[in-house]
Enzyme design. Structure first.
Site, PDB file in Angstrom:
ATOM      1  N   GLU A  30      27.015  21.428  10.328  1.00 12.81           N
ATOM      2  CA  GLU A  30      27.281  20.051   9.471  1.00 12.81           C
ATOM      3  C   GLU A  30      26.249  19.617   8.664  1.00 12.81           C
ATOM      4  O   GLU A  30      25.674  18.556   8.807  1.00 12.81           O
ATOM      5  CB  GLU A  30      27.870  19.013  10.405  1.00 12.81           C
ATOM      6  CG  GLU A  30      29.053  19.263  11.264  1.00 12.81           C
ATOM      7  CD  GLU A  30      29.763  18.062  11.814  1.00 12.81           C
ATOM      8  OE1 GLU A  30      29.256  17.128  11.760  1.00 12.81           O
ATOM      9  OE2 GLU A  30      30.894  18.250  12.448  1.00 12.81           O
ATOM     10  N   GLU A  57      34.573  23.545  15.994  1.00  9.80           N
ATOM     11  CA  GLU A  57      34.689  21.985  16.756  1.00  9.80           C
ATOM     12  C   GLU A  57      35.993  21.591  16.303  1.00  9.80           C
ATOM     13  O   GLU A  57      36.396  21.446  15.419  1.00  9.80           O
ATOM     14  CB  GLU A  57      33.565  21.021  16.506  1.00  9.80           C
ATOM     15  CG  GLU A  57      32.113  21.563  16.890  1.00  9.80           C
ATOM     16  CD  GLU A  57      31.091  20.423  16.531  1.00  9.80           C
ATOM     17  OE1 GLU A  57      31.441  19.372  16.240  1.00  9.80           O
ATOM     18  OE2 GLU A  57      29.750  20.842  16.548  1.00  9.80           O
TER      19      GLU A  57
HETATM   20  C1  FCB Z   1      30.248  16.495  15.439  1.00 10.98           C
HETATM   21  C2  FCB Z   1      28.843  16.952  15.910  1.00 10.98           C
HETATM   22  C3  FCB Z   1      28.981  17.276  17.239  1.00 10.98           C
HETATM   23  C4  FCB Z   1      29.607  16.051  17.938  1.00 10.98           C
HETATM   24  C5  FCB Z   1      30.795  15.712  17.617  1.00 10.98           C
HETATM   25  C6  FCB Z   1      31.520  14.523  18.368  1.00 10.98           C
HETATM   26  O1  FCB Z   1      29.806  15.926  14.222  1.00 10.98           O
HETATM   27  O2  FCB Z   1      28.719  18.382  15.241  1.00 10.98           O
HETATM   28  O3  FCB Z   1      27.544  17.388  17.709  1.00 10.98           O
HETATM   29  O4  FCB Z   1      28.781  15.196  17.993  1.00 10.98           O
HETATM   30  O5  FCB Z   1      30.888  15.534  16.232  1.00 10.98           O
END
Ligand code: FCB
Length: 497
Positions: free
Chosen positions: A220, A404
């Site tokens: 990110e 994620e």
């Molecule tokens: C993302 C992050 C991860 C965690 C999630 C909830 O943005 O990459 O580390 O904090 O959010």
């Protein structure tokens, strides 16, 4: 809670996570429109669809890889063990008032010491892969120069532990824990950090050269740039949008140079970057603002990586744009940079949490109810839209993975019975399967997170794990969603309710 204004009085923009986390708190400061549930009906939304999940389970392709994810600073603890250096998150968390509950990276979920039993638990749950990150300050404690063999040895043991158990390693090289000495020299706002990252990456590629891993360079870049450099809610808390935009370019370039190093080392496995992407919906009459916000949130990252050019629309003073000096940004981009950034990758990793809405004045709108993380507007179909859009818009798109996807528990204690998470994961996996059925090349999926952990500025108060952690005893208990997810993995399919 509804309308969230993205601007502060000077007209500077602040990062999405910053503003959305503060939410109605800003109303009290007179910076935001009133929060009223009744307004929701008048807000825009995406075009309604008629899609409903079929009665039979939706299958994923043969060989699809299922895992869960964490990151080093969020789970490891042991922040001074075995020669680890100091990271910007150690510094930030130690400052009073930065973290909601005053917690730090120690002990977090103590995974530096408990990794073996954590891997056993993954096997018990039938998971097939583990996405973790390497802490740069464990491997190169000062950020440049001397390499710490003990740090490398730790990750070698972890990777061997995964392979011994038949689990696939997905390794993130940068998940926000920049060595503090590099920040003292300017961090991601300066170009020197690009080469330091490429050197560190090469050390890891060499150390794990024989391993067929999925490598993710940077996690990110948007969050680091917009929340840590443009904003102040994450480390290193700079609060300067120009620094934020410099951090965008330097992280993307660092990714490109790391890919170059990976090819040079001849590492096995595949490599790509992890981007948090979100569909943007405009209120009636706000199509232009929505397109500009989409450029700022998504295309500012996708276009240089996949087309070798920055979008024109992302930076400027119109609604939805990042209100910065475009000429200053362009001056950072040297000949050859975009070619390095757009060098072909083996995959693109998508991190999907939700969507954004905007009106014609540039005010951020709440178009779907947020999860307990106020920045997260939950809309499963947005995942389908994003996967299809990537496939349609980018001719050179490599295979996709979802690195994620998840939601937090409703309260700080966490729930073993977590029907909200099961519902979230089910509806998102249905949308992923729907995209696959329409030709999207999706290869892997990682639920965020394997464990409850240190959720950045929220500290230990927000729990995202499919496995509950009792922070007194460090006891792990799989939540109901973990058992449910286990069934999905086994079936390689997601069933209707
Ligand atoms: C993302 C992050 C991860 C965690 C999630 C909830 O943005 O990459 O580390 O904090 O959010």
């Amino acid at each position: 809670m509804d309308q969230l204004d993205r601007t502060v009085p000077e007209g500077r923009l602040v990062a999405r996570r910053t503003v959305l986390e503060m939410g109605c708190g800003l109303v009290g400061l007179g910076l935001l429109a009133a929060c009223a549930d009744d307004d929701r009906a008048t807000l825009p939304g995406p075009t309604p669809t008629t899609w409903t999940a079929p009665a039979e389970p939706l299958r994923f392709p043969e060989g699809f890889v299922w895992g869960s994810a964490t990151s080093a600073f969020q789970v490891e603890g042991s922040t001074t063990a075995d020669g680890r250096g100091v990271s910007i998150w150690d510094t930030f968390a130690a400052q009073p008032g930065r973290i909601d509950d005053g917690s730090t990276g120690d002990p977090a979920a103590d995974q530096y010491r408990r990794w073996e039993s954590d891997l056993d638990l993954m096997v018990d749950l039938g998971l097939q892969a583990y996405r973790f990150s390497v802490a740069w300050p464990r491997v190169v404690p000062a950020g440049s120069g001397e390499v710490n063999q003990k740090g490398i040895d730790h990750y070698r043991r972890l990777v061997d532990g995964l392979l011994d158990r038949g689990l696939h390693p997905a390794i993130t090289l940068y998940h926000w824990d920049l060595p503090q000495p590099l920040q003292d020299a300017g961090g991601w706002a300066v170009r020197d950090t690009v080469d330091r990252f490429a050197e560190y990456a090469a050390v890891m590629f060499e150390a794990l050269r024989d391993v067929d891993a999925t490598w993710l360079t940077i996690n990110e870049p948007k969050t680091t740039a917009m929340v840590g450099y443009a904003g102040t809610e994450h480390a290193p808390a700079i609060g300067d949008l120009d620094a934020g935009l410099a951090a965008v370019h330097h992280q993307l370039l660092a990714h490109g140079k790391a890919v170059e190093a990976f090819r040079a080392v001849g590492g096995q496995g595949s490599i790509g970057i992890a981007l948090n992407l979100m569909p943007v919906y405009g209120a009636p009459g706000a199509e232009a603002a929505a397109s500009r916000l989409d450029a700022a949130e998504n295309r500012l990252y996708l276009d240089p990586l996949l087309r070798g050019e920055y979008p024109d629309e992302a930076i400027g003073s119109a609604a939805g744009q990042l209100n910065a000096d475009r000429a200053a940004f362009d001056a950072l981009v040297l000949p050859g940079d975009l070619a390095a950034i757009s060098a072909p990758c083996d995959l693109l990793a998508v991190q999907y949490y939700g969507v954004a809405g905007i009106d014609k004045n540039g005010t951020w709108l709440e178009v779907f109810p947020p999860s307990p993380a106020s920045w997260q507007q939950v809309h499963a179909e947005g995942l389908y839209e994003m996967l299809v859009r990537l496939t349609d818009d980018y001719a050179d798109l490599p295979p996709l993975i979802i690195s994620e996807n998840g939601i937090p528990d409703p309260d700080a204690q966490g729930q073993i019975e977590d029907p909200q998470r099961e519902e979230f994961l089910r509806t998102h996996l249905q949308q992923a399967a729907r995209a696959v059925a329409e030709g999207v090349d999706l290869r892997q999926y990682y639920a965020w997170s394997f464990l409850d952990n240190f959720e950045w500025a929220r500290g230990m108060t927000q729990r995202w794990g499919i496995v509950h952690v009792d922070y007194e005893t460090q006891r792990r208990t799989p939540k109901a969603s973990a058992q449910w997810y286990s069934g999905v993995v086994k079936a390689n399919a997601v069933a209707p309710v």
